[in-house]
Design a protein around this motif. Structure first.
Motif, PDB file in Angstrom:
ATOM      1  N   GLU A 191       0.827  -1.204   0.000  1.00 45.74           N
ATOM      2  CA  GLU A 191       0.000   0.000   0.000  1.00 45.74           C
ATOM      3  C   GLU A 191       0.864   1.259   0.000  1.00 45.74           C
ATOM      4  OE1 GLU A 191      -2.582  -0.283   3.335  1.00 45.74           O
ATOM      5  OE2 GLU A 191      -3.632  -2.068   2.584  1.00 45.74           O
ATOM      6  N   LEU A 192       1.944   1.239   0.768  1.00 42.04           N
ATOM      7  CA  LEU A 192       2.845   2.396   0.793  1.00 42.04           C
ATOM      8  C   LEU A 192       3.565   2.554  -0.543  1.00 42.04           C
ATOM      9  CD1 LEU A 192       4.360   2.110   4.386  1.00 42.04           C
ATOM     10  CD2 LEU A 192       2.446   3.500   3.606  1.00 42.04           C
ATOM     11  N   HIS A 194       3.607   5.898  -3.210  1.00 42.05           N
ATOM     12  CA  HIS A 194       4.790   6.502  -3.831  1.00 42.05           C
ATOM     13  C   HIS A 194       4.700   6.454  -5.352  1.00 42.05           C
ATOM     14  CE1 HIS A 194       7.747   7.399  -0.516  1.00 42.05           C
ATOM     15  NE2 HIS A 194       6.767   6.796   0.142  1.00 42.05           N
ATOM     16  N   GLU A 195       4.131   5.372  -5.866  1.00 41.71           N
ATOM     17  CA  GLU A 195       3.951   5.300  -7.322  1.00 41.71           C
ATOM     18  C   GLU A 195       2.979   6.360  -7.805  1.00 41.71           C
ATOM     19  OE1 GLU A 195       2.742   1.273  -7.843  1.00 41.71           O
ATOM     20  OE2 GLU A 195       4.796   0.495  -7.999  1.00 41.71           O
ATOM     21  N   ARG A 227       4.074   3.583   8.824  1.00 43.37           N
ATOM     22  CA  ARG A 227       5.483   3.292   9.126  1.00 43.37           C
ATOM     23  C   ARG A 227       5.706   3.140  10.626  1.00 43.37           C
ATOM     24  NH1 ARG A 227       7.881   8.239   6.942  1.00 43.37           N
ATOM     25  NH2 ARG A 227       9.623   7.663   8.281  1.00 43.37           N
ATOM     26  N   VAL A 228       5.062   4.008  11.420  1.00 42.70           N
ATOM     27  CA  VAL A 228       5.175   3.886  12.883  1.00 42.70           C
ATOM     28  C   VAL A 228       4.667   2.524  13.325  1.00 42.70           C
ATOM     29  CG1 VAL A 228       4.281   4.732  15.088  1.00 42.70           C
ATOM     30  CG2 VAL A 228       5.015   6.359  13.332  1.00 42.70           C
ATOM     31  N   ARG A 248      13.963   1.551  -6.919  1.00 42.93           N
ATOM     32  CA  ARG A 248      15.022   1.120  -5.995  1.00 42.93           C
ATOM     33  C   ARG A 248      14.458   0.562  -4.679  1.00 42.93           C
ATOM     34  NH1 ARG A 248      18.856   6.532  -6.270  1.00 42.93           N
ATOM     35  NH2 ARG A 248      19.036   6.634  -8.558  1.00 42.93           N
ATOM     36  N   MET A 249      13.160   0.698  -4.499  1.00 43.92           N
ATOM     37  CA  MET A 249      12.556   0.240  -3.235  1.00 43.92           C
ATOM     38  C   MET A 249      12.618  -1.279  -3.154  1.00 43.92           C
ATOM     39  SD  MET A 249       8.730   1.029  -1.761  1.00 43.92           S
ATOM     40  CE  MET A 249       8.059   0.117  -0.367  1.00 43.92           C
ATOM     41  N   PRO A 250      13.067  -1.826  -2.017  1.00 44.48           N
ATOM     42  CA  PRO A 250      13.105  -3.291  -1.853  1.00 44.48           C
ATOM     43  C   PRO A 250      11.725  -3.921  -1.997  1.00 44.48           C
ATOM     44  CG  PRO A 250      14.412  -2.220  -0.165  1.00 44.48           C
ATOM     45  CD  PRO A 250      13.650  -1.132  -0.869  1.00 44.48           C
ATOM     46  N   ALA A 251      11.697  -5.249  -2.165  1.00 42.41           N
ATOM     47  CA  ALA A 251      10.444  -5.986  -2.342  1.00 42.41           C
ATOM     48  C   ALA A 251       9.560  -5.841  -1.113  1.00 42.41           C
ATOM     49  CB  ALA A 251      10.741  -7.457  -2.615  1.00 42.41           C
ATOM     50  N   ASP A 252       8.263  -6.101  -1.317  1.00 45.22           N
ATOM     51  CA  ASP A 252       7.286  -5.917  -0.237  1.00 45.22           C
ATOM     52  C   ASP A 252       7.573  -6.792   0.971  1.00 45.22           C
ATOM     53  OD1 ASP A 252       6.125  -4.178  -1.967  1.00 45.22           O
ATOM     54  OD2 ASP A 252       4.373  -5.412  -2.425  1.00 45.22           O
TER      55      ASP A 252
END
Length: 270
Positions: A33-34, A38-39, A82-83, A48-52
């Protein structure tokens, strides 16, 4: 008037009030979801974001690129998520570190060697810190009440867990022994069926035993065989009480019935 002295809680007593925990999360779905936020914000570095399923790496990326989200609503949603994920990760770290310590001790690692890994300076400090962590692994052994992180509480919880585990092992060993005896006892009953009273109920249960015994391999088949043997013993005992005579007409038949009755008695809880 003097105020009453407040009594300190028993250090071995489990906590009554459960701490608030995040518990189970579908972390991959939340990271997904995050990623979508960003997309939608056209984050130019999203590739560059790592896999889910790489939770730690994905959180570091999202932290570093939080500014890519232009919508205030998206920033709030992403920050709160994120928290939540960091709190979940904190809970998991304690549990997995406690398990790693268990493995290290099982591999004969000394407490002095674990001290630097646990960020303490002495072997006794490493031991005490590990014992406090151990509460996470034994939590739930006290009617699902959380365990105080004191050496006394952990020792008591471990003692109770060991008692339960020992009882479970004894029950399993008892069941294994009984299953090993079950087939020979059932076969003996079939071998002497001519020496047993041919009343309909006894013949019925002998037929059931005869049907299941040749292919008796699975747990379900063993349970069925056990049920049929118990039913035959019960029927024989009822018949003997009502007629005041033995249903066994030969000594071998009496021995077979006696063995079956002992097996049934062995299975009963003490």
């Amino acid at each position: 008037m003097a105020r009453p002295t407040r009594k300190s809680p028993d250090p071995a007593k489990p906590l009554v009030k459960s701490p608030v925990r995040i518990g189970h999360l579908d972390t991959a779905a939340l990271i997904g979801e995050l990623r979508q936020l960003h997309e939608e914000a056209e984050d130019e570095h999203i590739s560059r974001m790592p896999a889910d399923d790489e939770l730690f790496g994905a959180l570091l990326y999202l932290e570093a690129h939080a500014g890519a989200l232009k919508s205030e609503k998206a920033r709030r949603r992403a920050a709160v998520t994120r928290v939540r994920l960091w709190e979940y990760l904190r809970e998991q770290v304690d549990i997995h570190q406690a398990k790693a310590i268990q493995d290290a001790r099982a591999a004969h690692v000394e407490w002095a060697d674990l001290a630097p890994a646990l960020a303490v300076k002495a072997a006794n400090a490493a031991y005490n810190k590990a014992r406090r962590m151990q509460a996470l692994l034994v939590e739930g052994s006290q009617d699902d009440r959380p365990v105080r992180r004191t050496p006394e509480a952990v020792r008591e919880a471990e003692r109770q867990a060991a008692v339960l585990a020992a009882a479970e092992r004894r029950a399993q060993e008892r069941a294994a022994k009984r299953h090993a005896l079950l087939a020979p006892v059932a076969q003996h009953l079939l071998d002497v069926r001519d020496g047993l009273d041919d009343e309909d109920d006894i013949s019925f249960w002998l037929d059931q035993i005869d049907a299941v015994l040749p292919e008796c391999r699975t747990a379900t088949q063993l349970l069925s065989l056990s049920t049929y043997v118990e039913a035959l013993v019960r029927q024989a005992q009822n018949a003997e009480r009502s007629t005041a005579r033995s249903v066994a007409k030969t000594s071998e038949a009496r021995q077979a019935l006696q063995a079956a009755a002992e097996l049934v008695c062995y299975a009963s809880p003490i």
